[in-house]
Motif scaffolding. Structure first.
Motif, short mmCIF file in Angstrom:
data_model
loop_
_atom_site.label_atom_id
_atom_site.label_comp_id
_atom_site.label_asym_id
_atom_site.label_seq_id
_atom_site.Cartn_x
_atom_site.Cartn_y
_atom_site.Cartn_z
N ARG A 48 -17.94 2.98 -194.52
CA ARG A 48 -17.84 2.63 -193.57
C ARG A 48 -17.15 1.55 -192.74
O ARG A 48 -17.17 0.91 -193.18
CB ARG A 48 -19.14 2.72 -192.50
CG ARG A 48 -19.41 2.57 -190.82
CD ARG A 48 -20.10 2.36 -190.41
NE ARG A 48 -21.14 3.99 -190.32
CZ ARG A 48 -21.29 4.76 -189.94
NH1 ARG A 48 -20.38 4.95 -188.93
NH2 ARG A 48 -22.28 5.55 -190.28
N PHE A 49 -16.20 2.11 -192.52
CA PHE A 49 -14.93 1.21 -192.03
C PHE A 49 -15.40 1.03 -190.19
O PHE A 49 -14.63 2.27 -189.83
CB PHE A 49 -13.23 1.79 -192.32
CG PHE A 49 -12.65 2.40 -193.86
CD1 PHE A 49 -12.39 1.19 -194.54
CD2 PHE A 49 -13.34 3.56 -194.40
CE1 PHE A 49 -12.81 1.60 -195.25
CE2 PHE A 49 -13.24 3.90 -195.52
CZ PHE A 49 -12.64 2.78 -196.03
N GLN A 50 -15.02 0.05 -190.11
CA GLN A 50 -15.08 0.31 -188.82
C GLN A 50 -13.37 -0.78 -187.90
O GLN A 50 -12.88 -1.59 -188.77
CB GLN A 50 -15.76 -1.52 -188.37
CG GLN A 50 -16.09 -1.76 -186.62
CD GLN A 50 -17.02 -3.35 -186.35
OE1 GLN A 50 -17.55 -3.48 -187.84
NE2 GLN A 50 -16.52 -3.87 -184.95
N LEU A 51 -12.97 -0.33 -187.03
CA LEU A 51 -11.20 -0.23 -187.16
C LEU A 51 -11.23 -1.70 -186.26
O LEU A 51 -12.51 -1.50 -185.11
CB LEU A 51 -10.97 0.88 -186.26
CG LEU A 51 -11.39 2.08 -187.70
CD1 LEU A 51 -10.04 3.76 -186.68
CD2 LEU A 51 -10.35 2.51 -189.16
N GLY B 200 -10.74 -0.75 -182.18
CA GLY B 200 -12.29 0.04 -182.33
C GLY B 200 -12.50 1.51 -183.02
O GLY B 200 -12.10 1.89 -182.88
N GLY B 201 -13.34 1.56 -183.14
CA GLY B 201 -14.18 3.36 -183.62
C GLY B 201 -14.85 2.95 -184.98
O GLY B 201 -14.24 1.63 -185.65
N ASP B 202 -15.25 3.90 -185.87
CA ASP B 202 -15.85 3.43 -186.64
C ASP B 202 -15.05 5.36 -187.99
O ASP B 202 -14.97 6.63 -187.25
CB ASP B 202 -17.03 3.43 -186.82
CG ASP B 202 -18.19 2.06 -186.85
OD1 ASP B 202 -17.10 2.09 -186.72
OD2 ASP B 202 -18.57 2.19 -187.02
N ILE C 149 -8.12 -2.34 -190.73
CA ILE C 149 -9.58 -2.44 -190.76
C ILE C 149 -9.88 -4.25 -190.71
O ILE C 149 -9.53 -5.04 -191.36
CB ILE C 149 -9.69 -2.27 -192.48
CG1 ILE C 149 -9.13 -0.62 -193.01
CG2 ILE C 149 -11.83 -2.33 -192.97
CD1 ILE C 149 -9.32 -0.57 -194.86
N ALA C 150 -10.71 -3.87 -189.77
CA ALA C 150 -12.15 -4.86 -189.17
C ALA C 150 -13.25 -4.98 -189.87
O ALA C 150 -13.38 -6.48 -191.05
CB ALA C 150 -12.54 -4.77 -187.58
N LYS C 151 -13.77 -4.47 -190.44
CA LYS C 151 -14.57 -4.61 -191.81
C LYS C 151 -15.43 -3.13 -192.67
O LYS C 151 -14.66 -2.01 -191.67
CB LYS C 151 -16.31 -4.47 -191.27
CG LYS C 151 -15.71 -6.23 -190.14
CD LYS C 151 -17.48 -6.24 -189.90
CE LYS C 151 -17.38 -7.49 -188.67
NZ LYS C 151 -18.98 -7.98 -187.91
#
Length: 178
Positions: free
Chosen positions: A103-106, A109-111, A146-148
């Protein structure tokens, strides 16, 4: 410039972990009641097995005993691996997770939930699974986007040798011969 206890411990323990063929992924010192717990997370490109974790645990324990890095107060040393839903924070983590669903948290915003196909210096090539009969779609994510990211647990995950959910090439050959 002051350094935290975790930074000092990392400087002390990282060479020892590396000498065991592992990467030092994380160090945390937590208080649990009156006691302190030193948690050390190790890994490698091929994963760390129980024997390797035990060996590095003994080596770290001996090193900590011969120094005053943890002070005179009692503490417990816990050495382990990142676990099934490991966070992906370094490019090497993405390489280790190739073939896995993440799962990429952008940052914008959004996944996005996608399977990691390949990794290079700039980012990750992924495949977003198709839903309701739709085909999977390729998607490129740069590391800056990619934030997380975190590996997802999959039940019934396709093996590396599977082709379209029909089993490995060896299984298909055995079926043809039967």
């Amino acid at each position: 410039m002051s350094t935290t206890q975790s930074e000092r411990l990392r400087e002390l323990l990282e060479p020892l972990v590396a000498s065991q063929g592992l990467d030092l992924e994380e160090i945390a010192v937590d208080s649990v009641g009156r006691k302190r717990v030193l948690r050390v997370v190790v890994d490698s490109d091929t994963g760390a097995d129980l024997d390797q974790v035990a060996d590095v645990s003994r080596a770290l324990s001996a090193k900590l005993d011969e120094t005053d890095a943890m002070g005179d107060d009692e503490y417990t040393l816990e050495v382990g691996t990142p676990g099934a839903e490991r966070p992906l924070t370094e490019p090497r983590h993405y390489v280790r997770a190739t073939g896995r669903l993440a799962r990429f948290q952008l940052a914008a915003g959004g996944d996005v939930v996608a399977r990691i196909l390949t990794v290079d210096d700039d980012g990750v090539d992924t495949e977003v699974p198709g839903v309701k009969g739709r085909k999977p779609t390729a998607h490129r994510l740069s590391f800056e986007e990619i934030a997380k990211a975190r590996v997802q647990v999959e039940f019934g995950r396709p093996d590396k040798g599977e082709k379209n959910g029909k089993g490995s090439d060896k299984d298909m050959k055995e079926e043809e011969e039967a």
